[in-house]
Design an enzyme around this catalytic site. Structure first.
Site, PDB file in Angstrom:
ATOM      1  CG  HIS A 265      43.585 -25.658  31.602  1.00 12.56           C
ATOM      2  ND1 HIS A 265      44.195 -26.733  32.231  1.00 12.56           N
ATOM      3  CD2 HIS A 265      42.539 -26.176  30.919  1.00 12.56           C
ATOM      4  CE1 HIS A 265      43.529 -27.838  31.940  1.00 12.56           C
ATOM      5  NE2 HIS A 265      42.528 -27.533  31.138  1.00 12.56           N
TER       6      HIS A 265
ATOM      7  CG  ASP B 190      45.480 -26.213  35.972  1.00 13.40           C
ATOM      8  OD1 ASP B 190      45.096 -25.718  34.896  1.00 13.40           O
ATOM      9  OD2 ASP B 190      44.704 -26.500  36.897  1.00 13.40           O
TER      10      ASP B 190
ATOM     11  CG  ASP C 235      42.225 -31.534  30.463  1.00 12.59           C
ATOM     12  OD1 ASP C 235      42.007 -30.356  30.150  1.00 12.59           O
ATOM     13  OD2 ASP C 235      41.837 -32.035  31.542  1.00 12.59           O
TER      14      ASP C 235
ATOM     15  CD  GLU D 247      39.830 -26.317  33.349  1.00 13.30           C
ATOM     16  OE1 GLU D 247      38.677 -26.570  32.949  1.00 13.30           O
ATOM     17  OE2 GLU D 247      40.650 -27.207  33.679  1.00 13.30           O
ATOM     18  CD  GLU D 248      42.177 -30.125  34.833  1.00 15.16           C
ATOM     19  OE1 GLU D 248      41.072 -30.451  35.312  1.00 15.16           O
ATOM     20  OE2 GLU D 248      42.518 -30.410  33.672  1.00 15.16           O
TER      21      GLU D 248
ATOM     22  CG  ASP E 213      38.343 -22.606  27.452  1.00 14.17           C
ATOM     23  OD1 ASP E 213      39.499 -23.047  27.238  1.00 14.17           O
ATOM     24  OD2 ASP E 213      37.874 -22.484  28.596  1.00 14.17           O
TER      25      ASP E 213
END
Length: 447
Positions: A67, A69, A100, A134-135, A161
């Protein structure tokens, strides 16, 4: 890292930065975007789906997820370098997203760029999905990517993932680093507790206020933890696979969880990171009440975030909260929630797990590989309709103190470790081309 693709809430994100990231990708990976082999699509305005067909249509495709974001970050929080600077200090790149999850985004695409430059064409096809929210639950990015794939009748061999990592010195008593492949992730519940009472003037209080009633309820939740469930979920497999690497007497304890799991649970729950594997965790994250100093507030509300153990259920958690609060004046409302994710196979015949394991050992021969559970939630939970084999791992190396950098201050990754991400995915994509499972890992390499 310098593009602040921050997600603030399910309805608020930095769309300017997300558009900037979309324009950045073709410049960073020109071969990926110009190759006739790769199909690129923008989904839900800001997410990305790459389709790379395989030369053997009989081999079921897989999917790599990441991801773009990130969570908010402020320099005033005490960063050694501005959180969106990507400054390099002593061999580490600092910035929000370094662990992350932009190391995954860039690692996957850089590996594909290198392979395509070499004229590589995969035997087994695959997809790459890059979500933009995602966050904040992935309700736009991941869900729309899944819907698009479903409309095309896609079925995946497995999904890989983010989620777990290489832990070096993080697990007390464990000798040597361990690579944990999450085969499930905890469930989630956001619960609102509220109290409504009669308003009044502070000079004439009428018994318990809304704040007092709700505070007592919250205190009961914090003092009466959810039941211990250590050994009833995927964490049992973690300890069984790592038992031989623990020092004595932990080696003996880990090898006999049928007897010692209650004792081990009492020790592990003393630390927050250990407690997360023992039970469903309870965290009071927001509390609101009051409008003026001399007015007794008629309303108070608190929000509780729970991460549900694999042996627990959403319904069971709600019943436990109701029982623990034990006050009909406190109204309980489920804001958002879902059960723990299904447990994927880690047997010798589980293709996805075994290829991930082989690639880990190709890249880091010194580590011990074990299945585990992801205590947070990832975009992969949206893909359960496309496959029953979902794994969560990145070759990010965590040493003591590093886990608190996750969503915290001084998030960073070493230059060396980022290079290892590229190498990992370079090997992984090639390892997936086999028709059958690789033999147990040894010194040889089919490729």
């Amino acid at each position: 890292i310098r593009i602040p693709t921050v997600s603030f809430s399910p309805t608020e994100c930095n769309t300017t930065a997300l558009q900037q990231f979309t324009h950045f990708l073709p410049r960073a990976f020109p071969t990926v975007f110009s190759s006739p082999l790769v199909k690129h699509e923008v989904v839900a305005n800001y997410s990305h789906l790459f389709t790379v067909p395989g030369s053997d249509p009989e081999l079921q495709p897989y999917m790599l997820l990441s991801h773009i974001d990130v969570v908010p970050a402020a320099e005033g929080d005490g960063w050694d370098a501005p959180p969106f600077s990507a400054d390099e200090i002593d061999g580490f790149i600092y910035g929000r997203g370094t662990i992350d999850n932009k190391q995954g985004v860039m690692g996957i695409l850089q590996a594909l760029e290198y392979l395509l430059q070499r004229g590589y064409r995969p035997r087994r096809g695959f997809y790459i999905g890059l979500g933009h929210d995602e966050e904040v639950h992935g309700l736009q990015g991941a869900q729309n990517i899944v819907a698009l794939l479903q409309s095309r009748g896609a079925r995946l061999a497995f999904v890989l993932d983010e989620g777990m990592a290489v832990l070096d010195g993080v697990i007390g008593g464990l000798q040597g680093p361990a690579a944990i492949i999450a085969i499930s992730e905890k469930g989630h519940a956001s619960v609102k507790l509220s109290v409504t009472t009669a308003p009044g003037h502070s000079s004439m209080p009428l018994g318990q206020s809304s704040i007092g009633i709700l505070s007592a309820a919250v205190t009961r939740l914090e003092q009466n933890l959810m039941p211990r469930m250590l050994g009833l979920g995927p964490e049992r497999g973690t300890f069984e696979h790592l038992a031989h690497k623990f020092v004595f007497p932990l080696k003996f304890i880990m090898s006999n969880l049928w007897l010692f799991s209650p004792l081990l649970a009492r020790v592990m729950e003393l630390k927050p990171d250990g407690n997360a594997f023992v039970r469903t965790t309870t965290a009071v994250t927001m509390f609101h009440s009051g409008v003026k100093l001399n007015i007794i507030p008629p309303y108070a509300e608190a929000f509780v975030n729970l991460r549900i153990h694999s042996a627990h259920s959403l319904q069971g958690v709600l019943e436990d909260i109701h029982s623990t609060v034990g006050d009909e004046r406190v109204k309980m409302e489920l804001v958002h929630g879902f059960d723990p994710l299904p447990i994927s196979s880690y047997s010798e015949t589980a293709f996805g797990y075994q290829v991930i394991k082989k690639t880990i050992l190709d890249t880091f021969p010194q580590v011990t590989v074990a299945p585990g559970v992801c205590v947070g939630n990832t975009d992969s939970r949206h893909y359960v309709s496309l496959t029953d084999q979902i794994y969560r791992f990145l070759p990010t190396w965590f040493r003591p103190g590093d886990p608190r950098r996750f969503h915290g201050v001084n998030e960073r990754i070493s230059v060396k470790n980022f290079e290892e991400h590229v190498l990992f995915f370079l090997r992984f994509i090639q390892n997936c081309d086999v028709r059958k499972l690789p033999e147990p890992h040894g010194t040889g390499h089919e490729l």
